[in-house]
Design a protein around this motif. Structure first.
Motif, PDB file in Angstrom:
ATOM      1  N   MET A   1       0.802  -1.199   0.000  1.00  0.00           N
ATOM      2  CA  MET A   1       0.000   0.000   0.000  1.00  0.00           C
ATOM      3  C   MET A   1       0.847   1.265   0.000  1.00  0.00           C
ATOM      4  O   MET A   1       0.303   2.342   0.083  1.00  0.00           O
ATOM      5  CB  MET A   1      -0.894   0.027   1.237  1.00  0.00           C
ATOM      6  N   ASN A   2       2.128   1.204  -0.082  1.00  0.00           N
ATOM      7  CA  ASN A   2       2.971   2.389   0.018  1.00  0.00           C
ATOM      8  C   ASN A   2       3.350   2.935  -1.352  1.00  0.00           C
ATOM      9  O   ASN A   2       4.509   2.958  -1.717  1.00  0.00           O
ATOM     10  CB  ASN A   2       4.225   2.072   0.832  1.00  0.00           C
ATOM     11  N   GLU A   3       2.361   3.406  -2.120  1.00  0.00           N
ATOM     12  CA  GLU A   3       2.634   3.964  -3.431  1.00  0.00           C
ATOM     13  C   GLU A   3       3.252   5.361  -3.326  1.00  0.00           C
ATOM     14  O   GLU A   3       4.003   5.781  -4.171  1.00  0.00           O
ATOM     15  CB  GLU A   3       1.353   4.027  -4.271  1.00  0.00           C
ATOM     16  N   TYR A   4       2.900   6.129  -2.272  1.00  0.00           N
ATOM     17  CA  TYR A   4       3.409   7.481  -2.088  1.00  0.00           C
ATOM     18  C   TYR A   4       4.096   7.603  -0.727  1.00  0.00           C
ATOM     19  O   TYR A   4       3.603   7.090   0.265  1.00  0.00           O
ATOM     20  CB  TYR A   4       2.276   8.515  -2.151  1.00  0.00           C
ATOM     21  N   THR A   5       5.227   8.303  -0.697  1.00  0.00           N
ATOM     22  CA  THR A   5       5.900   8.596   0.566  1.00  0.00           C
ATOM     23  C   THR A   5       5.868  10.092   0.870  1.00  0.00           C
ATOM     24  O   THR A   5       6.140  10.504   1.983  1.00  0.00           O
ATOM     25  CB  THR A   5       7.367   8.122   0.546  1.00  0.00           C
ATOM     26  N   GLU A   6       5.542  10.902  -0.158  1.00  0.00           N
ATOM     27  CA  GLU A   6       5.363  12.330   0.046  1.00  0.00           C
ATOM     28  C   GLU A   6       4.394  12.872  -0.994  1.00  0.00           C
ATOM     29  O   GLU A   6       4.137  12.232  -2.020  1.00  0.00           O
ATOM     30  CB  GLU A   6       6.693  13.076  -0.036  1.00  0.00           C
ATOM     31  N   CYS A   7       3.856  14.043  -0.707  1.00  0.00           N
ATOM     32  CA  CYS A   7       2.894  14.680  -1.605  1.00  0.00           C
ATOM     33  C   CYS A   7       3.606  15.177  -2.860  1.00  0.00           C
ATOM     34  O   CYS A   7       4.576  15.936  -2.763  1.00  0.00           O
ATOM     35  CB  CYS A   7       2.219  15.837  -0.887  1.00  0.00           C
ATOM     36  N   PRO A   8       3.151  14.781  -4.056  1.00  0.00           N
ATOM     37  CA  PRO A   8       3.781  15.260  -5.282  1.00  0.00           C
ATOM     38  C   PRO A   8       3.479  16.733  -5.568  1.00  0.00           C
ATOM     39  O   PRO A   8       4.181  17.366  -6.345  1.00  0.00           O
ATOM     40  CB  PRO A   8       3.194  14.360  -6.367  1.00  0.00           C
ATOM     41  N   LYS A   9       2.454  17.288  -4.927  1.00  0.00           N
ATOM     42  CA  LYS A   9       2.073  18.679  -5.161  1.00  0.00           C
ATOM     43  C   LYS A   9       2.919  19.653  -4.328  1.00  0.00           C
ATOM     44  O   LYS A   9       3.414  20.640  -4.850  1.00  0.00           O
ATOM     45  CB  LYS A   9       0.589  18.864  -4.828  1.00  0.00           C
ATOM     46  N   CYS A  10       3.104  19.352  -3.011  1.00  0.00           N
ATOM     47  CA  CYS A  10       3.814  20.290  -2.136  1.00  0.00           C
ATOM     48  C   CYS A  10       5.070  19.713  -1.486  1.00  0.00           C
ATOM     49  O   CYS A  10       5.816  20.430  -0.841  1.00  0.00           O
ATOM     50  CB  CYS A  10       2.881  20.826  -1.055  1.00  0.00           C
ATOM     51  N   GLY A  11       5.298  18.399  -1.600  1.00  0.00           N
ATOM     52  CA  GLY A  11       6.482  17.776  -1.021  1.00  0.00           C
ATOM     53  C   GLY A  11       6.354  17.380   0.434  1.00  0.00           C
ATOM     54  O   GLY A  11       7.308  16.874   1.027  1.00  0.00           O
ATOM     55  N   ASN A  12       5.189  17.583   1.035  1.00  0.00           N
ATOM     56  CA  ASN A  12       4.969  17.227   2.436  1.00  0.00           C
ATOM     57  C   ASN A  12       5.117  15.712   2.611  1.00  0.00           C
ATOM     58  O   ASN A  12       4.534  14.931   1.863  1.00  0.00           O
ATOM     59  CB  ASN A  12       3.567  17.681   2.858  1.00  0.00           C
ATOM     60  N   ASP A  13       5.895  15.285   3.619  1.00  0.00           N
ATOM     61  CA  ASP A  13       6.061  13.846   3.842  1.00  0.00           C
ATOM     62  C   ASP A  13       5.141  13.321   4.940  1.00  0.00           C
ATOM     63  O   ASP A  13       5.253  12.180   5.363  1.00  0.00           O
ATOM     64  CB  ASP A  13       7.522  13.497   4.147  1.00  0.00           C
ATOM     65  N   SER A  14       4.188  14.142   5.389  1.00  0.00           N
ATOM     66  CA  SER A  14       3.216  13.719   6.406  1.00  0.00           C
ATOM     67  C   SER A  14       1.841  13.531   5.781  1.00  0.00           C
ATOM     68  O   SER A  14       0.850  14.131   6.206  1.00  0.00           O
ATOM     69  CB  SER A  14       3.147  14.750   7.538  1.00  0.00           C
ATOM     70  N   ILE A  15       1.774  12.725   4.735  1.00  0.00           N
ATOM     71  CA  ILE A  15       0.490  12.468   4.087  1.00  0.00           C
ATOM     72  C   ILE A  15      -0.255  11.369   4.846  1.00  0.00           C
ATOM     73  O   ILE A  15       0.336  10.579   5.575  1.00  0.00           O
ATOM     74  CB  ILE A  15       0.668  12.083   2.604  1.00  0.00           C
ATOM     75  N   LYS A  16      -1.571  11.335   4.678  1.00  0.00           N
ATOM     76  CA  LYS A  16      -2.425  10.356   5.353  1.00  0.00           C
ATOM     77  C   LYS A  16      -2.865   9.281   4.376  1.00  0.00           C
ATOM     78  O   LYS A  16      -3.053   9.541   3.190  1.00  0.00           O
ATOM     79  CB  LYS A  16      -3.663  11.034   5.935  1.00  0.00           C
ATOM     80  N   LEU A  17      -3.035   8.091   4.896  1.00  0.00           N
ATOM     81  CA  LEU A  17      -3.574   6.973   4.129  1.00  0.00           C
ATOM     82  C   LEU A  17      -5.018   6.782   4.557  1.00  0.00           C
ATOM     83  O   LEU A  17      -5.294   6.540   5.730  1.00  0.00           O
ATOM     84  CB  LEU A  17      -2.764   5.705   4.405  1.00  0.00           C
ATOM     85  N   SER A  18      -5.944   6.927   3.632  1.00  0.00           N
ATOM     86  CA  SER A  18      -7.368   6.767   3.914  1.00  0.00           C
ATOM     87  C   SER A  18      -7.831   5.448   3.301  1.00  0.00           C
ATOM     88  O   SER A  18      -7.645   5.220   2.110  1.00  0.00           O
ATOM     89  CB  SER A  18      -8.144   7.939   3.312  1.00  0.00           C
TER      90      SER A  18
END
Length: 60
Positions: A1-18
């Protein structure tokens, strides 16, 4: 389930998995209380960032 490690739009690495998960639940007809809860599967998920970015949905 780890397709993203950071936001591609702003670079934030604290994204949430819903996630959307399937559960099997048994209730007592007499009391209405939950007697048994069984995890069935994760049916779909997506990633969310506080900047407003939402990834595409993933399914199994």
């Amino acid at each position: 389930m780890n397709e993203y490690t950071e936001c591609p739009k702003c670079g934030n690495d604290s994204i949430k998995l819903s996630t959307n998960e399937a559960w099997g639940v048994d209730y007592s007809v007499k009391t209405g209380k939950c007697l048994k809860k069984t995890y069935l599967e994760c049916t779909a998920w997506h990633y969310v960032c506080k900047c407003g970015w939402i990834s595409e949905s993933f399914t199994q």
